[in-house]
Scaffold this motif. Structure first.
Motif, PDB file in Angstrom:
ATOM      1  N   ALA A 143      -5.989   8.830 -15.698  1.00 59.79           N
ATOM      2  CA  ALA A 143      -5.830   8.899 -14.273  1.00 59.79           C
ATOM      3  C   ALA A 143      -7.198   9.148 -13.885  1.00 59.79           C
ATOM      4  O   ALA A 143      -7.847   8.630 -12.933  1.00 59.79           O
ATOM      5  CB  ALA A 143      -4.741   9.633 -13.537  1.00 59.79           C
ATOM      6  N   LYS A 144      -7.854  10.270 -14.197  1.00 54.80           N
ATOM      7  CA  LYS A 144      -8.988  10.777 -13.808  1.00 54.80           C
ATOM      8  C   LYS A 144     -10.268  10.030 -14.427  1.00 54.80           C
ATOM      9  O   LYS A 144     -11.329   9.736 -13.582  1.00 54.80           O
ATOM     10  CB  LYS A 144      -9.154  12.401 -14.410  1.00 54.80           C
ATOM     11  N   ARG A 145     -10.026   9.379 -15.639  1.00 55.17           N
ATOM     12  CA  ARG A 145     -11.093   8.764 -16.230  1.00 55.17           C
ATOM     13  C   ARG A 145     -11.253   7.497 -15.466  1.00 55.17           C
ATOM     14  O   ARG A 145     -12.396   7.033 -15.740  1.00 55.17           O
ATOM     15  CB  ARG A 145     -10.649   8.605 -17.756  1.00 55.17           C
ATOM     16  N   ARG A 146     -10.283   6.868 -15.019  1.00 52.20           N
ATOM     17  CA  ARG A 146     -10.627   5.531 -14.263  1.00 52.20           C
ATOM     18  C   ARG A 146     -11.753   5.656 -13.153  1.00 52.20           C
ATOM     19  O   ARG A 146     -12.442   4.602 -12.870  1.00 52.20           O
ATOM     20  CB  ARG A 146      -9.318   5.251 -13.368  1.00 52.20           C
ATOM     21  N   LEU A 147     -12.007   6.811 -12.485  1.00 51.33           N
ATOM     22  CA  LEU A 147     -12.971   6.807 -11.621  1.00 51.33           C
ATOM     23  C   LEU A 147     -14.455   6.444 -12.378  1.00 51.33           C
ATOM     24  O   LEU A 147     -15.313   6.052 -11.580  1.00 51.33           O
ATOM     25  CB  LEU A 147     -12.929   8.152 -10.990  1.00 51.33           C
ATOM     26  N   PHE A 148     -14.560   6.645 -13.552  1.00 50.20           N
ATOM     27  CA  PHE A 148     -15.880   6.571 -14.148  1.00 50.20           C
ATOM     28  C   PHE A 148     -15.810   5.315 -15.305  1.00 50.20           C
ATOM     29  O   PHE A 148     -16.719   4.346 -14.968  1.00 50.20           O
ATOM     30  CB  PHE A 148     -16.208   7.737 -15.154  1.00 50.20           C
ATOM     31  N   ALA A 149     -14.561   5.002 -15.696  1.00 53.23           N
ATOM     32  CA  ALA A 149     -14.652   3.872 -16.907  1.00 53.23           C
ATOM     33  C   ALA A 149     -14.508   2.707 -15.907  1.00 53.23           C
ATOM     34  O   ALA A 149     -15.082   1.533 -16.182  1.00 53.23           O
ATOM     35  CB  ALA A 149     -13.499   3.804 -17.477  1.00 53.23           C
ATOM     36  N   GLU A 150     -13.610   2.404 -14.695  1.00 55.50           N
ATOM     37  CA  GLU A 150     -13.621   1.354 -14.070  1.00 55.50           C
ATOM     38  C   GLU A 150     -14.405   1.341 -12.547  1.00 55.50           C
ATOM     39  O   GLU A 150     -14.915   0.556 -12.251  1.00 55.50           O
ATOM     40  CB  GLU A 150     -12.105   1.281 -13.626  1.00 55.50           C
ATOM     41  N   GLY A 151     -15.004   2.658 -12.366  1.00 56.01           N
ATOM     42  CA  GLY A 151     -15.865   2.807 -11.181  1.00 56.01           C
ATOM     43  C   GLY A 151     -17.220   2.594 -11.248  1.00 56.01           C
ATOM     44  O   GLY A 151     -17.947   2.004 -10.522  1.00 56.01           O
ATOM     45  N   GLY A 152     -17.910   2.576 -12.595  1.00 54.15           N
ATOM     46  CA  GLY A 152     -19.209   2.268 -12.993  1.00 54.15           C
ATOM     47  C   GLY A 152     -20.128   3.140 -12.093  1.00 54.15           C
ATOM     48  O   GLY A 152     -21.080   2.289 -11.623  1.00 54.15           O
ATOM     49  N   PRO A 153     -20.109   4.402 -12.036  1.00 53.89           N
ATOM     50  CA  PRO A 153     -21.134   4.941 -10.995  1.00 53.89           C
ATOM     51  C   PRO A 153     -22.208   4.953 -11.341  1.00 53.89           C
ATOM     52  O   PRO A 153     -22.660   4.979 -12.854  1.00 53.89           O
ATOM     53  CB  PRO A 153     -20.613   6.468 -11.058  1.00 53.89           C
ATOM     54  N   LEU A 174      -8.386   0.169  -0.826  1.00 51.62           N
ATOM     55  CA  LEU A 174      -8.834  -0.794   0.543  1.00 51.62           C
ATOM     56  C   LEU A 174     -10.131  -0.234   0.834  1.00 51.62           C
ATOM     57  O   LEU A 174     -10.973  -0.957   1.475  1.00 51.62           O
ATOM     58  CB  LEU A 174      -7.710  -0.488   1.593  1.00 51.62           C
ATOM     59  N   PHE A 175     -10.474   1.114   0.804  1.00 49.24           N
ATOM     60  CA  PHE A 175     -11.719   1.793   1.321  1.00 49.24           C
ATOM     61  C   PHE A 175     -12.718   1.498   0.435  1.00 49.24           C
ATOM     62  O   PHE A 175     -13.730   0.830   1.149  1.00 49.24           O
ATOM     63  CB  PHE A 175     -11.547   3.448   1.205  1.00 49.24           C
ATOM     64  N   PHE A 176     -12.745   1.287  -0.817  1.00 48.72           N
ATOM     65  CA  PHE A 176     -13.851   0.838  -1.684  1.00 48.72           C
ATOM     66  C   PHE A 176     -14.409  -0.573  -1.275  1.00 48.72           C
ATOM     67  O   PHE A 176     -15.359  -1.013  -1.743  1.00 48.72           O
ATOM     68  CB  PHE A 176     -13.584   1.136  -2.930  1.00 48.72           C
ATOM     69  N   ARG A 177     -13.198  -1.314  -1.368  1.00 48.85           N
ATOM     70  CA  ARG A 177     -13.412  -2.777  -0.916  1.00 48.85           C
ATOM     71  C   ARG A 177     -13.950  -3.281   0.356  1.00 48.85           C
ATOM     72  O   ARG A 177     -14.473  -4.386   0.554  1.00 48.85           O
ATOM     73  CB  ARG A 177     -12.034  -3.572  -1.440  1.00 48.85           C
ATOM     74  N   SER A 178     -13.841  -2.545   1.362  1.00 50.17           N
ATOM     75  CA  SER A 178     -14.014  -2.463   2.691  1.00 50.17           C
ATOM     76  C   SER A 178     -15.387  -1.737   3.386  1.00 50.17           C
ATOM     77  O   SER A 178     -15.608  -2.090   4.338  1.00 50.17           O
ATOM     78  CB  SER A 178     -12.660  -2.252   3.644  1.00 50.17           C
ATOM     79  N   ILE A 225       1.065  -1.111  -0.075  1.00 44.45           N
ATOM     80  CA  ILE A 225      -0.021  -0.069  -0.107  1.00 44.45           C
ATOM     81  C   ILE A 225       0.752   1.196   0.060  1.00 44.45           C
ATOM     82  O   ILE A 225       1.827   1.375   0.897  1.00 44.45           O
ATOM     83  CB  ILE A 225      -0.901   0.239   1.411  1.00 44.45           C
ATOM     84  N   VAL A 226       0.543   2.150  -1.054  1.00 42.71           N
ATOM     85  CA  VAL A 226       1.505   3.329  -1.194  1.00 42.71           C
ATOM     86  C   VAL A 226       0.899   4.560  -0.908  1.00 42.71           C
ATOM     87  O   VAL A 226      -0.362   4.534  -1.108  1.00 42.71           O
ATOM     88  CB  VAL A 226       2.189   3.397  -2.464  1.00 42.71           C
ATOM     89  N   TYR A 270      -3.552  11.154  -8.236  1.00 43.04           N
ATOM     90  CA  TYR A 270      -2.635  10.440  -7.471  1.00 43.04           C
ATOM     91  C   TYR A 270      -3.486   9.329  -6.933  1.00 43.04           C
ATOM     92  O   TYR A 270      -2.825   8.266  -6.819  1.00 43.04           O
ATOM     93  CB  TYR A 270      -1.779  11.096  -6.557  1.00 43.04           C
ATOM     94  N   GLN A 271      -4.711   9.609  -6.414  1.00 47.10           N
ATOM     95  CA  GLN A 271      -5.456   8.503  -5.839  1.00 47.10           C
ATOM     96  C   GLN A 271      -6.139   7.635  -6.791  1.00 47.10           C
ATOM     97  O   GLN A 271      -6.275   6.498  -6.419  1.00 47.10           O
ATOM     98  CB  GLN A 271      -6.289   9.099  -4.761  1.00 47.10           C
ATOM     99  N   THR A 272      -6.726   8.342  -7.924  1.00 47.51           N
ATOM    100  CA  THR A 272      -7.453   7.580  -8.768  1.00 47.51           C
ATOM    101  C   THR A 272      -6.814   6.614  -9.594  1.00 47.51           C
ATOM    102  O   THR A 272      -7.037   5.539 -10.146  1.00 47.51           O
ATOM    103  CB  THR A 272      -8.392   8.310  -9.654  1.00 47.51           C
ATOM    104  N   GLU A 273      -5.524   7.119  -9.869  1.00 50.37           N
ATOM    105  CA  GLU A 273      -4.645   6.165 -10.884  1.00 50.37           C
ATOM    106  C   GLU A 273      -4.304   4.864 -10.433  1.00 50.37           C
ATOM    107  O   GLU A 273      -3.991   3.943 -11.232  1.00 50.37           O
ATOM    108  CB  GLU A 273      -3.315   6.908 -11.200  1.00 50.37           C
ATOM    109  N   LEU A 274      -4.286   4.669  -9.172  1.00 45.19           N
ATOM    110  CA  LEU A 274      -3.783   3.266  -8.608  1.00 45.19           C
ATOM    111  C   LEU A 274      -4.582   2.401  -7.787  1.00 45.19           C
ATOM    112  O   LEU A 274      -4.527   1.271  -7.751  1.00 45.19           O
ATOM    113  CB  LEU A 274      -2.584   3.801  -7.626  1.00 45.19           C
ATOM    114  N   ALA A 275      -5.942   3.117  -7.344  1.00 44.04           N
ATOM    115  CA  ALA A 275      -6.531   2.267  -6.683  1.00 44.04           C
ATOM    116  C   ALA A 275      -7.336   0.932  -7.584  1.00 44.04           C
ATOM    117  O   ALA A 275      -7.714   1.106  -8.509  1.00 44.04           O
ATOM    118  CB  ALA A 275      -7.902   3.271  -6.114  1.00 44.04           C
ATOM    119  N   ARG A 276      -7.223  -0.133  -6.932  1.00 46.09           N
ATOM    120  CA  ARG A 276      -7.534  -1.180  -7.563  1.00 46.09           C
ATOM    121  C   ARG A 276      -8.978  -1.583  -7.436  1.00 46.09           C
ATOM    122  O   ARG A 276      -9.525  -2.285  -8.106  1.00 46.09           O
ATOM    123  CB  ARG A 276      -6.674  -2.484  -6.778  1.00 46.09           C
TER     124      ARG A 276
END
Length: 484
Positions: free
Chosen positions: A213-223, A103-107, A71-72, A178-184
């Motif tokens: 990096a910003k787009r990941r919140l939407f493309a992978e987040g699927g809100p 970690l937050f989103f999975r927990s 975890i970084v 920095y936060q959205t680019e890496l969150a699994r």
């Protein structure tokens, strides 16, 4: 605290022991995992050891044996401009890399939610500018409406430090690239994209990487709902990619300067009035001109984003308007800190890039502009259209002479003088300002040449403004100092 799920008896390395790292380590332990902590700074290691956390030198031989994940913290690069050496070692060893957001989103979700009448929801806000104000405004309006709300992420508390949300609770997160680019794991219920301007390009390998990096919140987040600022091409592209058609109301388009048409769900501001349209019909409006805590077009964009997110939650426009009217703004972001003799003093120390400074200048007329610091690539050309609002500029920082030269050449007149220190700049600006003018700190630069961070710079401005306000003569009752 949100205990991390799925880490029972697993060994999780934590790199970086600032606020984020310490929070992650505690949450891993609370979830039954083993946190192996490291930071190159001795003081940070001592602080962690003082809490009873286990130190684990990630640079020694065999350090990655039996480590299940790394975890970084946000400031640690994993790819560009070059991977941190510990991250590179983890990748070479096949150890997965994640961050506290993942970690937050999975927990967050727990079996107890099955007993709730209304499942808790997460609103995640990202973008280049305005995400802090937008997040804080959403949180404020929820509190005014009597809804349970917690503010976290890149603002307020660390995401794993919040309390588990209750029935119908809302978690509002500000998330940086920095936060959205890496969150699994990224699973917000409502995601907000404010805007996109060049920033952090070395960290993301260029503007395309920054947008990705910003787009990941939407493309992978699927809100379930996406609020998208469409004043830039990237926002228009993203809105189109997420939408199934013109009438798809899962995407709410927002703009701070243009009327949006079409059959979809649109929120925009024109001439100071916010309007909400659905299926080509206006359903709500708010006059933002008298909302003191949201001055200027950039804050009107923030208001659009917050309004849209709150409407997606089902809040009534009148409740949202009440929240807007009582919102006082954030420290260091177009924050009114004092008034004297018709002169207003505004702290926008958070304007650390030229685009943010340009938006701040556009919000006021008769500006005594305090500018400068550790300048970024590209110069100050983006402020050129707004120099007509500037009565005079006062350059501070180690590059003050360069800043003054560039502005004077750009304006074609002697617009800027070199002051170097905040005390000198505020003193001169306060003495020379006329009734109706604004003394504005909007540096268009990083703070690190003179200060630890933009907050310290803003606090210095506030302190020097207090000195100016206290200098009233025998016929001068002095000025009013706002809460900083």
């Amino acid at each position: 605290m949100i205990p991390v799920r799925g880490v029972e008896d697993r060994r999780i390395a934590v790199l970086g022991l600032g606020r984020t790292g310490l929070s992650a380590a505690r949450a891993i332990m609370a979830g039954g995992g083993v946190a192996l902590c490291w930071d190159d700074a001795e003081a940070a290691r001592e602080r962690a050891a003082g809490e009873g956390l286990t130190l684990h030198d990630l640079g020694r031989g065999g350090a990655w044996e039996a480590v299940d994940a790394l975890i970084v913290s946000p400031g640690i690069p994993h790819l560009y401009p070059a991977p941190n050496r510990y991250v590179a070692a983890a990748q070479a060893a096949g150890v997965p890399v994640d961050n506290d957001i993942g970690l937050f989103f999975r927990s967050l979700a727990v079996p107890e939610w099955d007993r709730f009448e209304t499942v808790p929801r997460v609103i995640a806000v990202t973008g280049s500018n305005g995400k802090s104000t937008t997040s804080a405004l959403i949180h404020h309006c929820l509190e005014v409406a009597g809804r349970e709300s917690q503010l976290a992420g890149n603002i307020g508390r660390g995401v794993l430090d919040i309390n588990p949300p209750g029935d119908g609770g809302i978690v509002v997160l500000e998330l940086s690239s920095y936060q959205t680019e890496l969150a699994r794991s990224l699973t917000p219920d409502i995601a907000v994209f404010t805007n996109l301007t060049p920033d952090h390009l070395d960290r993301h390998g260029g503007f395309g990487g920054y947008f990705a990096a910003k787009r990941r919140l939407f493309a992978e987040g699927g809100p379930d709902r996406a609020v998208i600022g469409v004043d830039e091409p990237e926002g228009r592209l993203l809105a189109g990619q997420l939408s199934e058609g013109a009438g798809d109301d899962r995407v709410i388009r927002i703009s701070s300067g243009q009327k949006l048409g079409g059959a979809g769900w649109n929120v925009f501001v024109r001439k100071g009035f916010l309007a909400e349209f659905r299926k080509s019909r206006q359903v709500a409006s708010i006059d933002l001109r008298a909302v003191r805590g949201l001055p200027g077009a950039h804050n009107h964009q923030n208001a659009c984003a917050a309004f849209a997110a709150l409407r997606a939650l089902g809040l009534a426009p009148k409740l949202i308007e009440q929240g807007f009217q009582s919102f006082e703004g954030l420290p260091h972001r177009s924050q009114i800190v004092g008034e004297k003799g018709g002169v207003t003093f505004v702290n926008d120390s958070k304007a650390t890039n030229v685009d943010s400074a340009a938006k701040a200048l556009a919000a006021f007329s008769g500006v005594r502009w305090i500018v400068g610091g550790q300048m970024k690539d590209g110069g100050l050309s983006a402020v050129a259209p707004h120099l007509g609002n500037v009565s005079k500029a006062y350059a501070i920082g180690r590059q003050a002479a360069e800043v003054a030269l560039e502005l004077n050449e750009m304006a074609g007149r002697s617009l800027c003088e070199v002051c170097e220190t905040m005390a000198e700049a505020v003193g001169r600006a306060g003495a020379e300002a006329l009734a109706g003018e604004t003394v504005l700190l909007a540096p268009a630069a990083a703070s690190f040449d003179q200060y630890d961070n933009f907050e310290k710079r803003g606090e210095d401005f506030v302190s020097e403004v207090a000195r100016v306000l206290q200098k009233g003569g025998p016929d001068d009752p002095g000025g009013e100092m706002k809460d900083a």
